[in-house]
Design a protein around this motif. Structure first.
Motif, PDB file in Angstrom:
ATOM      1  N   SER A 174       0.843  -1.197   0.000  1.00 42.76           N
ATOM      2  CA  SER A 174       0.000   0.000   0.000  1.00 42.76           C
ATOM      3  C   SER A 174       0.879   1.247   0.000  1.00 42.76           C
ATOM      4  N   CYS A 175       0.637   2.133  -0.969  1.00 36.67           N
ATOM      5  CA  CYS A 175       1.426   3.353  -1.115  1.00 36.67           C
ATOM      6  C   CYS A 175       0.490   4.528  -1.390  1.00 36.67           C
ATOM      7  N   ARG A 176       1.075   5.709  -1.401  1.00 33.02           N
ATOM      8  CA  ARG A 176       0.314   6.904  -1.753  1.00 33.02           C
ATOM      9  C   ARG A 176       1.219   7.867  -2.512  1.00 33.02           C
ATOM     10  N   TRP A 177       0.734   8.362  -3.640  1.00 28.63           N
ATOM     11  CA  TRP A 177       1.451   9.363  -4.437  1.00 28.63           C
ATOM     12  C   TRP A 177       0.608  10.639  -4.471  1.00 28.63           C
ATOM     13  N   GLU A 178       1.080  11.673  -3.822  1.00 26.16           N
ATOM     14  CA  GLU A 178       0.391  12.967  -3.768  1.00 26.16           C
ATOM     15  C   GLU A 178      -1.097  12.807  -3.434  1.00 26.16           C
ATOM     16  N   GLY A 179      -1.362  12.015  -2.411  1.00 23.12           N
ATOM     17  CA  GLY A 179      -2.723  11.813  -1.942  1.00 23.12           C
ATOM     18  C   GLY A 179      -3.521  10.754  -2.676  1.00 23.12           C
ATOM     19  N   ILE A 225       1.565  -1.316  -5.211  1.00 21.81           N
ATOM     20  CA  ILE A 225       2.711  -1.877  -5.917  1.00 21.81           C
ATOM     21  C   ILE A 225       2.812  -3.360  -5.570  1.00 21.81           C
ATOM     22  N   LEU A 226       2.750  -4.196  -6.587  1.00 18.84           N
ATOM     23  CA  LEU A 226       2.913  -5.634  -6.401  1.00 18.84           C
ATOM     24  C   LEU A 226       4.401  -5.957  -6.319  1.00 18.84           C
ATOM     25  N   CYS A 227       4.774  -6.633  -5.254  1.00 18.43           N
ATOM     26  CA  CYS A 227       6.165  -6.994  -4.996  1.00 18.43           C
ATOM     27  C   CYS A 227       6.296  -8.506  -5.146  1.00 18.43           C
ATOM     28  N   PRO A 243       5.222   5.255  -3.573  1.00 16.60           N
ATOM     29  CA  PRO A 243       5.639   4.169  -4.460  1.00 16.60           C
ATOM     30  C   PRO A 243       7.119   4.236  -4.819  1.00 16.60           C
ATOM     31  N   VAL A 244       7.667   5.451  -4.873  1.00 13.85           N
ATOM     32  CA  VAL A 244       9.099   5.596  -5.155  1.00 13.85           C
ATOM     33  C   VAL A 244       9.907   4.936  -4.042  1.00 13.85           C
ATOM     34  N   GLU A 245       9.543   5.191  -2.796  1.00 15.18           N
ATOM     35  CA  GLU A 245      10.211   4.548  -1.668  1.00 15.18           C
ATOM     36  C   GLU A 245      10.034   3.034  -1.722  1.00 15.18           C
ATOM     37  N   ALA A 246       8.816   2.600  -2.008  1.00 14.05           N
ATOM     38  CA  ALA A 246       8.529   1.156  -2.028  1.00 14.05           C
ATOM     39  C   ALA A 246       9.374   0.438  -3.071  1.00 14.05           C
ATOM     40  N   ILE A 247       9.508   1.022  -4.250  1.00 15.22           N
ATOM     41  CA  ILE A 247      10.281   0.375  -5.316  1.00 15.22           C
ATOM     42  C   ILE A 247      11.729   0.192  -4.891  1.00 15.22           C
ATOM     43  N   GLY A 248      12.306   1.219  -4.271  1.00 17.47           N
ATOM     44  CA  GLY A 248      13.675   1.092  -3.796  1.00 17.47           C
ATOM     45  C   GLY A 248      13.829  -0.006  -2.755  1.00 17.47           C
ATOM     46  N   MET A 249      12.883  -0.085  -1.831  1.00 18.79           N
ATOM     47  CA  MET A 249      12.929  -1.118  -0.798  1.00 18.79           C
ATOM     48  C   MET A 249      12.759  -2.511  -1.399  1.00 18.79           C
ATOM     49  N   ILE A 250      11.855  -2.631  -2.360  1.00 18.02           N
ATOM     50  CA  ILE A 250      11.620  -3.927  -3.011  1.00 18.02           C
ATOM     51  C   ILE A 250      12.878  -4.403  -3.727  1.00 18.02           C
ATOM     52  N   HIS A 251      13.519  -3.509  -4.453  1.00 19.28           N
ATOM     53  CA  HIS A 251      14.750  -3.880  -5.159  1.00 19.28           C
ATOM     54  C   HIS A 251      15.863  -4.233  -4.182  1.00 19.28           C
ATOM     55  N   ASP A 252      15.970  -3.495  -3.080  1.00 22.74           N
ATOM     56  CA  ASP A 252      16.996  -3.807  -2.086  1.00 22.74           C
ATOM     57  C   ASP A 252      16.804  -5.203  -1.508  1.00 22.74           C
TER      58      ASP A 252
END
Length: 282
Positions: free
Chosen positions: A65-70, A75-77, A171-180
């Protein structure tokens, strides 16, 4: 190959156990199933045992679960390693936040309707990631609404008087965490306007630039007229494309296997991961 990569169990807002979900996937002829409960990997172990028993491929994942500008974004991981990962800490916090938020919503609803927090807990079960669908189920059982659709339309929508916003990561934060954590990140149902506002093109470009791996295009909530635009974006940016049911058991009308992911896209998705091995894929 018949691959449905987006499904849910009782560990989030589905109505089946992982064992029941895998058995049904096998019975309808799926070769590969993606288990993507909201903000939890709690169903992974049970699903893995069931997949081995039924001889079906399994991609373990989750829907973050993410939020982009409200705007709500999911994002499926896929195939990340949850042990010690930053994304695990983030979803653990999200789970705690969901409980607080859900209790606040129930408190508001209880001022006008016959619903209690105990009603929600009874329907959700001890291990579920509690959210609005469980509140909806409690409202259905109490006779306030006929089904989940009416509950969300009348009482639980983001613009409704009982709604409480959920603090979540971008979602930007989530993508980085998922890749890490060695996983791959796919934007779920990006044009699902019936659920609320969708991310505009500028936001999509920002999320893609953060390293997004793919777009879930074949999904009943993406309007057909928008899918060509998503495919053009995928071609332009070298993104994977997936198709999925977003199956919730009896919780939604979505049918298991109603949309599929192509074999080459599935192979490319797995090739981008290094966290958790898929089960039963050659």
């Amino acid at each position: 190959m018949r691959a449905d990569l987006h499904t849910h169990t009782r560990f989030s807002d589905g109505t089946q156990s992982p064992t029941e979900l895998v058995a049904e996937a096998s019975s309808v002829g799926l070769d590969v199933l993606g288990l993507t409960d909201h903000d939890t990997t709690a169903g992974w172990s049970e699903a893995a045992h069931a997949a081995a028993h039924h001889g079906i491929g399994l991609l373990r994942g989750m829907e973050v679960s993410c939020r982009w500008e409200g705007i709500s974004v999911h994002i499926l991981c896929y195939l990340h390693d949850p042990v010690g990962a930053e994304i695990t800490a983030a979803i653990d916090q999200a789970r705690d936040d969901r409980i607080v938020r859900s209790r606040l919503m129930v408190d508001r609803l209880a001022q006008d309707f016959a619903i209690t927090w105990e009603d929600v807990l009874e329907l959700a079960g001890a291990d579920a990631t509690i959210g609005r669908p469980h509140i909806a189920d409690a409202l259905v059982r109490s006779g306030v609404v006929a089904d989940r659709t009416e509950a969300f339309g009348r009482l639980l929508s983001g613009s409704g008087p009982y709604y409480v916003a959920l603090p979540v990561i971008s979602p930007v934060e989530a993508i980085g965490m998922i890749h890490d954590a060695g996983g791959a990140a796919v934007f779920a149902h990006p044009l699902a306007s019936a659920r609320g506002r969708v991310v505009p093109d500028a936001g999509l470009r920002e999320i893609i630039a953060a390293g997004l791996d793919g777009l879930e295009i074949e999904h009943r909530d993406n309007p057909p007229e928008g899918r060509a635009r998503l495919r053009a974006l995928a071609d332009q940016h070298g993104l994977l494309t997936t198709g999925s049911s977003d199956y919730h058991g009896a919780g939604k009308p979505n049918r298991l296997g109603e949309n599929m992911t192509a074999r080459d896209q599935l192979a490319a998705l797995v090739a981008r991961t290094s966290g958790t091995e898929p089960i039963g894929l050659a």
